[in-house]
Design a protein around this motif. Structure first.
Motif, PDB file in Angstrom:
ATOM      1  N   VAL A  51       0.839  -1.208   0.000  1.00 26.16           N
ATOM      2  CA  VAL A  51       0.000   0.000   0.000  1.00 26.16           C
ATOM      3  C   VAL A  51       0.871   1.254   0.000  1.00 26.16           C
ATOM      4  O   VAL A  51       0.643   2.208  -0.740  1.00 26.16           O
ATOM      5  CB  VAL A  51      -0.958  -0.018   1.208  1.00 26.16           C
ATOM      6  CG1 VAL A  51      -1.622   1.327   1.407  1.00 26.16           C
ATOM      7  CG2 VAL A  51      -2.012  -1.098   1.037  1.00 26.16           C
ATOM      8  N   THR A  97       2.435   1.767  -3.311  1.00 26.11           N
ATOM      9  CA  THR A  97       1.425   2.198  -4.277  1.00 26.11           C
ATOM     10  C   THR A  97       1.112   3.677  -4.125  1.00 26.11           C
ATOM     11  O   THR A  97       1.062   4.422  -5.104  1.00 26.11           O
ATOM     12  CB  THR A  97       0.122   1.390  -4.085  1.00 26.11           C
ATOM     13  OG1 THR A  97       0.427   0.012  -4.123  1.00 26.11           O
ATOM     14  CG2 THR A  97      -0.891   1.724  -5.155  1.00 26.11           C
ATOM     15  N   ILE A  98       0.932   4.097  -2.900  1.00 27.55           N
ATOM     16  CA  ILE A  98       0.588   5.501  -2.666  1.00 27.55           C
ATOM     17  C   ILE A  98       1.753   6.396  -3.089  1.00 27.55           C
ATOM     18  O   ILE A  98       1.565   7.442  -3.718  1.00 27.55           O
ATOM     19  CB  ILE A  98       0.213   5.737  -1.187  1.00 27.55           C
ATOM     20  CG1 ILE A  98      -1.052   4.975  -0.842  1.00 27.55           C
ATOM     21  CG2 ILE A  98       0.046   7.218  -0.913  1.00 27.55           C
ATOM     22  CD1 ILE A  98      -1.513   5.162   0.572  1.00 27.55           C
ATOM     23  N   ARG A 139       3.990   5.780  -5.352  1.00 26.30           N
ATOM     24  CA  ARG A 139       4.119   5.812  -6.799  1.00 26.30           C
ATOM     25  C   ARG A 139       3.028   6.687  -7.399  1.00 26.30           C
ATOM     26  O   ARG A 139       3.254   7.452  -8.309  1.00 26.30           O
ATOM     27  CB  ARG A 139       4.018   4.376  -7.335  1.00 26.30           C
ATOM     28  CG  ARG A 139       4.408   4.230  -8.781  1.00 26.30           C
ATOM     29  CD  ARG A 139       4.220   2.814  -9.210  1.00 26.30           C
ATOM     30  NE  ARG A 139       2.953   2.326  -8.651  1.00 26.30           N
ATOM     31  CZ  ARG A 139       2.486   1.105  -8.835  1.00 26.30           C
ATOM     32  NH1 ARG A 139       3.165   0.240  -9.538  1.00 26.30           N
ATOM     33  NH2 ARG A 139       1.361   0.729  -8.300  1.00 26.30           N
ATOM     34  N   ARG A 140       1.851   6.575  -6.875  1.00 23.29           N
ATOM     35  CA  ARG A 140       0.727   7.348  -7.395  1.00 23.29           C
ATOM     36  C   ARG A 140       0.857   8.826  -7.122  1.00 23.29           C
ATOM     37  O   ARG A 140       0.439   9.645  -7.931  1.00 23.29           O
ATOM     38  CB  ARG A 140      -0.566   6.858  -6.727  1.00 23.29           C
ATOM     39  CG  ARG A 140      -0.987   5.511  -7.175  1.00 23.29           C
ATOM     40  CD  ARG A 140      -1.304   5.525  -8.625  1.00 23.29           C
ATOM     41  NE  ARG A 140      -1.901   4.299  -9.059  1.00 23.29           N
ATOM     42  CZ  ARG A 140      -2.742   4.203 -10.067  1.00 23.29           C
ATOM     43  NH1 ARG A 140      -3.075   5.293 -10.726  1.00 23.29           N
ATOM     44  NH2 ARG A 140      -3.227   3.053 -10.406  1.00 23.29           N
ATOM     45  N   SER A 141       1.404   9.146  -5.967  1.00 22.39           N
ATOM     46  CA  SER A 141       1.451  10.574  -5.645  1.00 22.39           C
ATOM     47  C   SER A 141       2.564  11.267  -6.411  1.00 22.39           C
ATOM     48  O   SER A 141       2.553  12.467  -6.552  1.00 22.39           O
ATOM     49  CB  SER A 141       1.609  10.778  -4.138  1.00 22.39           C
ATOM     50  OG  SER A 141       2.730  10.082  -3.679  1.00 22.39           O
ATOM     51  N   ALA A 150       3.127  10.675  -9.571  1.00 23.87           N
ATOM     52  CA  ALA A 150       2.681  10.910 -10.948  1.00 23.87           C
ATOM     53  C   ALA A 150       2.124  12.309 -11.082  1.00 23.87           C
ATOM     54  O   ALA A 150       1.724  12.932 -10.103  1.00 23.87           O
ATOM     55  CB  ALA A 150       1.601   9.878 -11.307  1.00 23.87           C
ATOM     56  N   ALA A 151       2.128  12.797 -12.282  1.00 24.74           N
ATOM     57  CA  ALA A 151       1.669  14.174 -12.495  1.00 24.74           C
ATOM     58  C   ALA A 151       0.241  14.329 -12.055  1.00 24.74           C
ATOM     59  O   ALA A 151      -0.600  13.485 -12.342  1.00 24.74           O
ATOM     60  CB  ALA A 151       1.792  14.521 -13.977  1.00 24.74           C
ATOM     61  N   ALA A 155      -3.603  15.337 -11.843  1.00 19.07           N
ATOM     62  CA  ALA A 155      -4.599  15.439 -12.912  1.00 19.07           C
ATOM     63  C   ALA A 155      -4.924  16.890 -13.188  1.00 19.07           C
ATOM     64  O   ALA A 155      -4.874  17.737 -12.308  1.00 19.07           O
ATOM     65  CB  ALA A 155      -5.861  14.684 -12.518  1.00 19.07           C
ATOM     66  N   ALA A 208      -7.409  20.034 -14.112  1.00 12.93           N
ATOM     67  CA  ALA A 208      -8.641  20.385 -13.394  1.00 12.93           C
ATOM     68  C   ALA A 208      -9.865  19.962 -14.185  1.00 12.93           C
ATOM     69  O   ALA A 208     -10.558  20.769 -14.788  1.00 12.93           O
ATOM     70  CB  ALA A 208      -8.680  21.888 -13.134  1.00 12.93           C
ATOM     71  N   THR A 209     -10.089  18.666 -14.192  1.00 15.73           N
ATOM     72  CA  THR A 209     -11.329  18.194 -14.816  1.00 15.73           C
ATOM     73  C   THR A 209     -12.240  17.692 -13.698  1.00 15.73           C
ATOM     74  O   THR A 209     -11.942  17.875 -12.524  1.00 15.73           O
ATOM     75  CB  THR A 209     -11.053  17.023 -15.777  1.00 15.73           C
ATOM     76  OG1 THR A 209     -10.317  16.034 -15.052  1.00 15.73           O
ATOM     77  CG2 THR A 209     -10.247  17.483 -16.961  1.00 15.73           C
ATOM     78  N   ALA A 210     -13.275  17.001 -14.086  1.00 19.02           N
ATOM     79  CA  ALA A 210     -14.189  16.471 -13.072  1.00 19.02           C
ATOM     80  C   ALA A 210     -13.433  15.513 -12.152  1.00 19.02           C
ATOM     81  O   ALA A 210     -12.541  14.811 -12.595  1.00 19.02           O
ATOM     82  CB  ALA A 210     -15.332  15.729 -13.756  1.00 19.02           C
ATOM     83  N   PRO A 211     -13.765  15.498 -10.915  1.00 19.11           N
ATOM     84  CA  PRO A 211     -13.054  14.620  -9.978  1.00 19.11           C
ATOM     85  C   PRO A 211     -13.218  13.141 -10.313  1.00 19.11           C
ATOM     86  O   PRO A 211     -12.340  12.351 -10.045  1.00 19.11           O
ATOM     87  CB  PRO A 211     -13.678  14.936  -8.617  1.00 19.11           C
ATOM     88  CG  PRO A 211     -14.950  15.643  -8.915  1.00 19.11           C
ATOM     89  CD  PRO A 211     -14.794  16.308 -10.225  1.00 19.11           C
ATOM     90  N   THR A 212     -14.337  12.778 -10.887  1.00 18.93           N
ATOM     91  CA  THR A 212     -14.492  11.360 -11.227  1.00 18.93           C
ATOM     92  C   THR A 212     -14.901  11.235 -12.684  1.00 18.93           C
ATOM     93  O   THR A 212     -15.308  12.204 -13.315  1.00 18.93           O
ATOM     94  CB  THR A 212     -15.567  10.672 -10.374  1.00 18.93           C
ATOM     95  OG1 THR A 212     -16.841  11.190 -10.751  1.00 18.93           O
ATOM     96  CG2 THR A 212     -15.326  10.909  -8.909  1.00 18.93           C
ATOM     97  N   ASP A 213     -14.795  10.009 -13.170  1.00 17.44           N
ATOM     98  CA  ASP A 213     -15.071   9.783 -14.582  1.00 17.44           C
ATOM     99  C   ASP A 213     -16.550   9.642 -14.877  1.00 17.44           C
ATOM    100  O   ASP A 213     -16.929   9.377 -15.994  1.00 17.44           O
ATOM    101  CB  ASP A 213     -14.359   8.484 -15.024  1.00 17.44           C
ATOM    102  CG  ASP A 213     -12.857   8.626 -14.869  1.00 17.44           C
ATOM    103  OD1 ASP A 213     -12.179   7.596 -14.744  1.00 17.44           O
ATOM    104  OD2 ASP A 213     -12.389   9.776 -14.850  1.00 17.44           O
TER     105      ASP A 213
END
Lengths: 180, 662, 148
Positions: C123, C126-127, C129-131, C133-134, C136, C138-143
């Motif tokens: 965990v 993973t966190i 590595r994810r943090s 990354a560039a 996102a 400013a689009t919608a928070p979810t897909d």
């Protein structure tokens, strides 16, 4: 590579279960091995079934090995074991002591009269208090006790001819070699 | 004649299941539309035949057809008709038929409600379900045939185990199977996704409502089983960490993790491989549970007859299904981390931590349940693993989950959240917890579990309510609580309710074994129990000694309770405890033995209980069930979409603006 | 009765002729504290006949005998530990619900901790590595258009 970890862990589990199934075919899973093997039998003093005024104590049986068989008239599996004991009892070469467990003496006597008496003598533990010291938790159970009063073997559940040949008799023979 | 028809129906069902399992997947692989199109009709046909077989078995019971061995073993002429129906699933063979029947319920629901899924994908999903059905049908036909004849036919039968002759037991198996078996849908979706390489998020969105409903049913089923044990097994216990209970709890824990992971994958695209793996685990644990109960590998009060041949069959089935899917996972799961990134303080991280604790808890329960077997294998002697192990470790592992629970909704996806907001939430829930602890300490005098339970429930409950309030304040009416969010809030609130129930009832319960002659009184807490003697009574297939116990509080009669000691037709004796339910406490009386066996009018041994807040345990579980169902009902899962098209973004700019204001 | 029969008997609370609710066993406790101590103690001990029940709840004859034994030992002034040891001497460790911590059970007690550490490491990584990354745009928070 790490993607294979769940698969390997699962295969271990399958192996464990396969073992479990196999093990179950030969063993009674509910059997609880006794902690008293190799330890002195509890000091007991119990009345004879047919003559309550006479008592058998542990000290009386020292000097030679014997088989103590816990049974009861209410016990179904003891009925299964009984013919085996009737057949094999004499050939064991050691005394067979019957231990009537939590039983009404009248019922026990009637049961022995009806099915036959394979025992050299029978003692009665009506309350089951001494049986707790032996770690008895059901019937039938049998204890092989040596000449010095130490429990050397316990059979949980009924004897079968196979168990008598493969497990009991070799141990009796070994005991005889120990203390001629 | 009907048993042979039933058997024939099962054979036909097996053939159709094989067709359903093999052909559509083949068709999807080869792009053969004709084969793919066989999925729905094959599944429907198989369901018809399984349903027919099931109905024929019910009919055999209703008609007292004792020429069928299963009917003769599990019913008799005096058994009331409703228990004769329950007897259909009261023992091994019938319960396996129920398993397959419920699998078909899910399959038919799936084919009816999934018109918009792309053809190859649906073909694979239905195919996987068909293979599972085929495996179970083969198991039934070859090792556990409920239609086996018993000739010559006996005049009367045995009996349904008296502990099963209770309303709770009649619906516990079907409900819990709806849960257990329902995870097969999530499993089938995951496998279909792996097979077809469709690893985009869309399949997760399709999978979510099915998974949520299955988890909801499993929650209800576990609640039903626990409540039944409490009411029927006589001694007021509601959970024993028995292997079979654990077998249902492990899929529940993994299912809880799964519904959260699916949410993340659907909304943010991340954790795809983990979600797939969890889908496989959840169903694998369901199959494992089936194995444990029927193989004799573990002793349990609940276990069906143990038969090594059956155990071996299920083990092979397990090995193929789970091993195959894990192999598929190793080969085809997404290797590159997809989806949107997230920081350390984000909703994703919270979900990940929660998932971790739930998964470790499931692993711990598995370890403890199987350890006696490990002990035998490694010759460690007979190892005893019981509530002290499970309860202790489970509590420890769930502590971080309870602590994090209020913050989940307040965290942002991706991180960069409003730390001021989080701090204010933390402050408020901490105050609530302390207040709860103080109140509890005052009322119950220093019982640590009760204090912890009240504090924990306040922490979770107030945290959830804070979010409810936030949404109510900030959103216009009609957009405040989407069904999915309402489900989440209900379930989280249910956790708080559950905590109250468990910790308060465990620490504050009072039990007394007493001897009472008619007219005697016994005090427990604020209640006085007065024993008013025993009289004989009868039921359809039993007769009983029924006691009357009047409960008084402050001089007023609060309840009149009738505990019974029943003797059933075949001689089995059953204690029917009397329960006076209440919101803040249950009163519970069990009748023991007469002190003098010859004198039934004299004194009797009785066990009296006061159990505070015990109903909150099941209320919490039911709230979680409602949460699961509510989430699944979210409009976006139900609206028709063209195949494969992602959801249109709904006013993204406005949404972002609102988030930043919050 | 050492037979599969025994399991059935436990579930069916013993056949006709034998008392079936023997777990209800009023004993002459001196006070509430003694009663609570007895209840706690017997709940921690396993019934060897009905192996999935504790001594407090089991209807088996042996359970009743052992409960009385425990009561007697309490009256003799023995401590909880001594009483447990008394039973372990006769019935082996299996009579205790709590598995001991010894060489054999190390895996049992520390296994979950190991799994937790391993999972925690995953965990954490993973966190991290994810943090990295560039972030996102400013689009919608979810897909799917959530506003939360």
């Amino acid at each position: 590579m790490s993607r294979l970890v769940p698969l390997f862990a699962f295969l271990l589990l399958v192996a464990l279960f396969g073992f479990g199934i196999w093990w179950n075919t030969g063993h009674d899973q509910r059997e609880v091995p006794s902690p008293l093997i190799g330890k002195p039998a509890p000091a007991y003093a119990l009345p004879h079934l047919d003559d309550p005024s006479r008592t058998l104590a542990k000290a009386d049986m020292l000097g030679k090995p014997y088989l103590l068989n816990v049974f009861a008239s209410w016990c179904v599996a003891c009925g299964d074991e009984h013919p085996v004991l009737m057949a094999a009892g004499r050939s064991l070469g050691i005394p067979l002591v019957g231990y009537d467990y939590k039983d009404d003496p009248a019922d026990a006597k009637a049961w022995l009269a009806q099915h036959g008496n394979p025992y050299d003598l029978v003692i009665a533990d009506r309350e089951g208090r001494t049986a707790i010291d032996f770690g008895v938790y059901g019937a039938p159970e049998s204890f092989l006790i040596d000449a010095r009063g130490v429990i050397r073997y316990k059979r949980i559940g009924p004897f079968t001819p196979e168990v008598i040949e493969k497990e009991l008799k070799p141990r009796i023979a070994a005991l005889r070699k120990e203390a001629p | 004649m009907t048993p042979e028809l039933g058997q024939l129906a099962l054979v036909l069902a097996l053939l159709l299941a094989l067709a359903q399992g093999v052909l559509p997947i083949l068709g999807a692989w080869r792009g053969n539309r004709a084969l793919m199109a066989l999925a729905r009709p094959a599944a429907a046909g198989q369901a018809v035949f399984v349903g027919t077989a099931f109905m024929l078995l019910v009919w055999a019971f209703l008609q007292f057809d004792f020429s069928v061995r299963y009917v003769a073993d599990n019913s008799n002429l005096a058994l009331p008709w409703y228990y004769r129906i329950a007897a259909v699933w009261g023992a091994h063979e019938g319960s396996m038929l129920l398993w397959v029947a419920i699998l078909d319920v899910w399959t038919v629901a799936l084919i009816a409600l999934s018109r918009s899924l792309p053809e190859p994908f649906l073909a694979r999903v239905v195919g996987v379900l068909g293979l599972i059905a085929a495996g179970f049908l083969a198991f039934i036909l070859f090792t556990s045939n409920p239609f086996e004849r018993l000739l010559p036919m006996p005049a009367d039968g045995g009996d349904l185990n008296p502990v099963l002759q209770d309303p709770g037991m009649t619906f516990h198996p079907p409900v819990i199977y709806m849960g257990y078996v329902g995870f097969s849908v999530a499993f089938a979706f995951a496998i279909a996704g792996l097979l077809g390489g469709e690893l985009e998020q869309a399949w997760v969105r399709w999978s979510r409502p099915w998974t949520n409903v299955a988890w909801g049913f499993l929650s209800a089923g576990i609640v039903a089983g626990s409540w039944w044990a409490y009411a029927e097994l006589g001694w007021g216990g509601w959970w024993f960490w028995d292997p079979v209970e654990n077998a249902s709890f492990m899929p529940w824990l993994v299912g809880a993790a799964l519904v959260h992971a699916q949410a993340v994958t659907e909304k943010r695209g991340s954790l795809r491989a983990w979600t797939i793996l969890l889908s496989i685990f959840a169903f694998s644990l369901s199959l494992l549970g089936t194995f444990l109960v029927r193989s004799g590998v573990l002793t349990s009060v609940h276990a069906f007859a143990s038969d090594p041949r059956r155990g071996l069959f299920i083990l092979c089935f397990l090995a193929v299904v789970v091993g195959g899917s894990l192999l598929l996972y190793a080969l085809r799961a997404p290797k590159v981390a997809g989806g949107k990134p997230f920081g350390a303080v984000s909703r994703e991280s919270a979900v990940l931590v929660g998932n971790l604790m739930l998964a470790v808890a499931a692993a711990m329960v598995l370890l403890g349940t199987l350890f006696p077997l490990v002990g035998d294998a490694l010759d460690l002697g007979k190892v005893s693993v019981g509530p002290p192990y499970f309860g202790f470790l489970f509590t420890l592992l769930m502590l971080p989950v309870v602590v994090l629970l209020p913050f989940g909704p307040f965290l942002r996806w991706g991180g960069a959240g409003d730390t001021g907001l989080l701090r204010s939430v933390l402050l408020r829930v901490a105050v609530a917890a302390v207040a709860g602890a103080v109140v509890a300490a005052f009322l119950v005098g220093g019982q640590p579990k009760a204090i912890a339970g009240t504090a924990g429930a306040a922490w979770v409950g107030v945290g959830t309510l804070l979010y409810v309030y936030k949404r109510w304040r900030e959103m216009p009416r009609g957009r405040r609580y989407p069904a999915e969010m309402a489900g989440m809030l209900l379930a989280h609130f249910g956790v708080g309710v559950f905590l109250v129930g468990v910790l308060l009832s465990e620490s504050l319960s009072v039990t007394r074994d007493v001897r009472m002659a008619p007219g005697d009184e016994q005090a427990i807490g604020a209640y006085r129990f007065r024993f008013d003697g025993v009289h004989a009574t009868r039921g359809p297939n039993w007769h009983a000694e029924q006691g009357t116990v009047t409960v008084l509080k402050d001089g007023r009669t609060v309840a009149v309770m009738h505990p019974q000691k029943r003797t059933y037709l075949r001689g089995q004796v059953q204690t029917e405890s009397a329960i006076d339910p209440g919101v803040t406490r249950d009163l519970y009386v069990a009748l023991g033995e007469p002190m003098d066996a010859g004198n039934l009018e004299g004194a009797w041994a009785l066990r009296l209980y006061e159990k505070p807040f015990v109903r909150w345990i099941w209320a919490g579980g039911l709230l979680m069930m409602l949460g699961g169902f509510a989430s699944a009902a979210d409009r976006r899962f139900r609206a028709r979409r063209t195949a494969g098209a992602p959801q249109p973004q709904a006013a993204p700019a406005a949404a972002v603006a609102r988030e930043s204001r919050a | 009765m050492h037979a599969p029969f025994r399991l059935l008997a436990c579930v069916l609370l013993l056949a006709a002729g034998l008392a079936a609710a023997q777990a209800i066993d009023p004993l002459p406790f001196r006070d509430r504290a003694e009663e609570v101590r007895f209840q706690n103690l017997t709940r921690q001990l396993r019934c060897l006949v009905c192996q999935n029940e504790n001594l407090a709840d089991s209807n088996a004859d042996l359970a009743r005998d052992l409960r009385h034994e425990v009561f007697g030992l309490m009256r003799q002034g023995k401590s909880d530990g001594e009483i447990k040891q008394y039973l372990v001497d006769r019935y082996s460790r299996f009579v205790l619900y709590d598995p001991p911590l010894d060489r054999g059970t190390v895996l049992l007690w520390f296994g979950p901790a190991l799994i937790l550490l391993a999972g925690g490491a995953v965990v954490w990584l993973t966190i991290r590595r994810r943090s990295r990354a560039a972030p996102a745009a400013a689009t919608a928070p979810t897909d799917n258009g959530d506003d939360w």
